[in-house]
Design an enzyme around this catalytic site. Sequence first.
Site, PDB file in Angstrom:
ATOM      1  N   HIS A  93       0.845  -1.193   0.000  1.00 54.23           N
ATOM      2  CA  HIS A  93       0.000   0.000   0.000  1.00 54.23           C
ATOM      3  C   HIS A  93       0.877   1.238   0.000  1.00 54.23           C
ATOM      4  O   HIS A  93       1.839   1.314   0.761  1.00 54.23           O
ATOM      5  CB  HIS A  93      -0.903   0.031   1.236  1.00 54.23           C
ATOM      6  CG  HIS A  93      -1.731   1.277   1.314  1.00 54.23           C
ATOM      7  ND1 HIS A  93      -2.896   1.434   0.592  1.00 54.23           N
ATOM      8  CD2 HIS A  93      -1.555   2.431   1.983  1.00 54.23           C
ATOM      9  CE1 HIS A  93      -3.391   2.628   0.823  1.00 54.23           C
ATOM     10  NE2 HIS A  93      -2.604   3.261   1.672  1.00 54.23           N
ATOM     11  N   SER A 194      -8.173   3.392   8.792  1.00 52.90           N
ATOM     12  CA  SER A 194      -8.827   3.368   7.488  1.00 52.90           C
ATOM     13  C   SER A 194      -8.034   2.512   6.497  1.00 52.90           C
ATOM     14  O   SER A 194      -8.582   1.632   5.826  1.00 52.90           O
ATOM     15  CB  SER A 194      -8.980   4.798   6.966  1.00 52.90           C
ATOM     16  OG  SER A 194      -9.563   4.797   5.679  1.00 52.90           O
ATOM     17  N   LYS A 198      -9.227  -1.767   5.436  1.00 51.65           N
ATOM     18  CA  LYS A 198      -9.473  -2.188   4.042  1.00 51.65           C
ATOM     19  C   LYS A 198      -8.473  -3.257   3.613  1.00 51.65           C
ATOM     20  O   LYS A 198      -8.840  -4.270   3.030  1.00 51.65           O
ATOM     21  CB  LYS A 198      -9.275  -0.994   3.097  1.00 51.65           C
ATOM     22  CG  LYS A 198     -10.472  -0.126   2.930  1.00 51.65           C
ATOM     23  CD  LYS A 198     -10.279   0.841   1.762  1.00 51.65           C
ATOM     24  CE  LYS A 198      -9.200   1.866   2.002  1.00 51.65           C
ATOM     25  NZ  LYS A 198      -9.645   3.044   2.725  1.00 51.65           N
TER      26      LYS A 198
END
Lengths: 451, 451
Positions: A93, A194, A198
């Site tokens: 990410h 957050s 996910k």
Amino acid sequence: MSTSKTLSPTRLSPVELIGKKRDDGEHTPGEIQALIDGFLSGELADYQMSAWLMAAYLRGLSAQEMRALTFSMLHSGKRLTLGKVRAPKVDKHSTGGVGDKLSLPLAPLMAEAGLAVPMISGRGLGHTGGTLDKLEAIPGFRVGLSGAEFERVVARVGCAIMGQTSELAPADKRIYALRDVTGTVACRPLIVASILSKKLAAGLDGLILDVKVGRGAFMKDYASAKALASDLVNTATALGTPARALLTQMDTPLGRTVGNALEVRESIEILSNLGPEDATLLTLELGAEMLLLGGLAKTRPEALRKLRLLLENGTALERFRKMIEAQGGDPRVIDSPNLLPRATKTIVLEAKKGGTVSAIDALALGELSVQLGAGRLRAQDPVDPRVGFEILAPTGTSVGRGDPLVRVHLGKVRLSDDQAERLRAAFSIGRGESHLKSELVLGRVSPSKAK
Amino acid sequence: MSTSKTLSPTRLSPVELIGKKRDDGEHTPGEIQALIDGFLSGELADYQMSAWLMAAYLRGLSAQEMRALTFSMLHSGKRLTLGKVRAPKVDKHSTGGVGDKLSLPLAPLMAEAGLAVPMISGRGLGHTGGTLDKLEAIPGFRVGLSGAEFERVVARVGCAIMGQTSELAPADKRIYALRDVTGTVACRPLIVASILSKKLAAGLDGLILDVKVGRGAFMKDYASAKALASDLVNTATALGTPARALLTQMDTPLGRTVGNALEVRESIEILSNLGPEDATLLTLELGAEMLLLGGLAKTRPEALRKLRLLLENGTALERFRKMIEAQGGDPRVIDSPNLLPRATKTIVLEAKKGGTVSAIDALALGELSVQLGAGRLRAQDPVDPRVGFEILAPTGTSVGRGDPLVRVHLGKVRLSDDQAERLRAAFSIGRGESHLKSELVLGRVSPSKAK
């Protein structure tokens, strides 16, 4: 370690939960669970959640609270099990930058190297681009897969990239929408919960975080980026998903392109081993970390060697072709990038004086790309895949007066004189020696020893 | 001074307004106006206002912001002009206590003394009672007057007491409802704006504030009460309504009764010059301040003499009868208080040991009265006018074992053993000398000299 064991029913009302955070109290995991449960059931209203979010913004959350919030948000929806997938599931990410297209080459590269990459990605917002917008520049490419489709593609191809569905971490989706309109986005613990809720919903065995630092990044300075990286790594690891982070520079855009179709084209170049040096190097650096975390390499040099080979022999590119095909996209773009959406008009801006390009302002390029239609200011805005910039004089280039700096790819919006001037000004041209390459990787973060 | 002159259009979006307060910025009056306008028009949503309220709670508001917020909330609705009323319009506001029924005797007393008293009052919430609930214990009494009716009664009788209508400071009504459920009630600048926007909507020439201090008050300590009093006085005065405040003790209930019908009865006693000493003295103290502010007396001794006469000669009581009649209530309650709602059952609790009553816990009595039905925890709950306590052994009384302490008036809810024990324990019985009377008025606050 499982936070679920420490969950216990709480008797605090919504107002009492808000009051506790307002008064700088530390929530128990049970209270955090009650907050999320109440929000999803409607017992705790939007206006109550936004008051709690502002209190959390100004008071902060402890490591325990951050972990509990991530856990509760993660478990607010389905968690993919990917039972058919045997390979170690490792994802990457990035906290977002300008020209950061690395998810596109990394997913197939790592699948080719033996990992499974079930990547849940986002869209661009503000001056930073988004992986889903880039992929959608490929004709036919579908990012809206069901959980079952996603699993099938990962099992067959080794990688897949999709958007957050309503089944995955629905609490995150609703809380993010509220943060976006209540001035509570820029809050580290909320960002951590957050991102991780996910990502971890994909049932990962490991996660590599690329935390960007600099003008074009969300975190402008090293200290705050390092703090975010540590929180991400420690929280993910505490929740059972080993994680590592790289801190990487984002003063200057990554690679030579900014804009959705242009970045797909550059991703194909990276996978063809023809990409720009910085983007290729960072792809390999991040990939090596993923390989080490997935247990498919013992040392960094071994991992880097292995990955470089897959770029050289063309197999990673083939894997990308398969992924595109599996997700409904036109695989011919691999060989014929001209099938990607193309600008109606291009304009080359030239240097007004000679010298060496010492810096390119990533934030300025990001903001101008949004103005021209490549990105969005509000979540509901459409993007124009054709629009973007090709950097013709990357940092370190010696230019003379009149030499090309950047090619602007335009769609519906024309380039104003003022915008052209700002774009030109984004290139700092110095009189000095030829430019010293700045470091791409500024730091590395592993989990803290503390339990 | 008029804040309206400094208003200017603002271009800040709702998110930017929230962000400015979150980051400890100081709003311009134009920004505060945009906040209130946006909230009323729906452009700024409930969840955005609650985020702003929490930011204001934790960051605070400056004197200028408080003034602008009060101004904008006040002007969010109609402002009564009371053009038919010639007398100086002076009102009193109490921050709320236990047994504080003084608005009932004060309104007619001051009308009789030559002032006009257009009083906009509230309901009880939590452990403190509310003037409207007390008046509604009088059969037929209507607190829901229209602006025109209110003006007619004030013009004819010299005083009227009604609730906030939807026309008066609607922004306050909506913001208060939000604060109530988002943990943002206990915030001084928001309290100031809420109190004053309602009170000043009646178009006053002067306002006296009774700021309660102690266990049974909202402000537990002298310093915070003094700060609230200063903010109230300075803000009202800056907005063109001269104001003064008294800081008065609320460790022990005021007077001898707690509960709606019981307090109406005690108000009639005060107006008959037969009331308990503390409640009568404070009525006169507050009344003297009102008279001085309205310019109908030159000195405090003169004002006190004048008012005491009106209690002695029965004319203030007659004025109360007229007010009750004008607002639809049964005026016969003045002579026959037994026409007020009466308990189905009364219980007398006795002292378990002898000594001198040194303190009576106002908070405990307030909370127990709510549990028994006299008050409410939520704004929508009904109240039972019959329920309450008669204090039979006020502070300073020497009691022997078995002597009566308090008579409990019950309605539908029975008194549990545990509640009886808590009620008895609210009376501190010491071995010492006969009790030294504690001061009723702890301090006085006038506007600061600073402009």
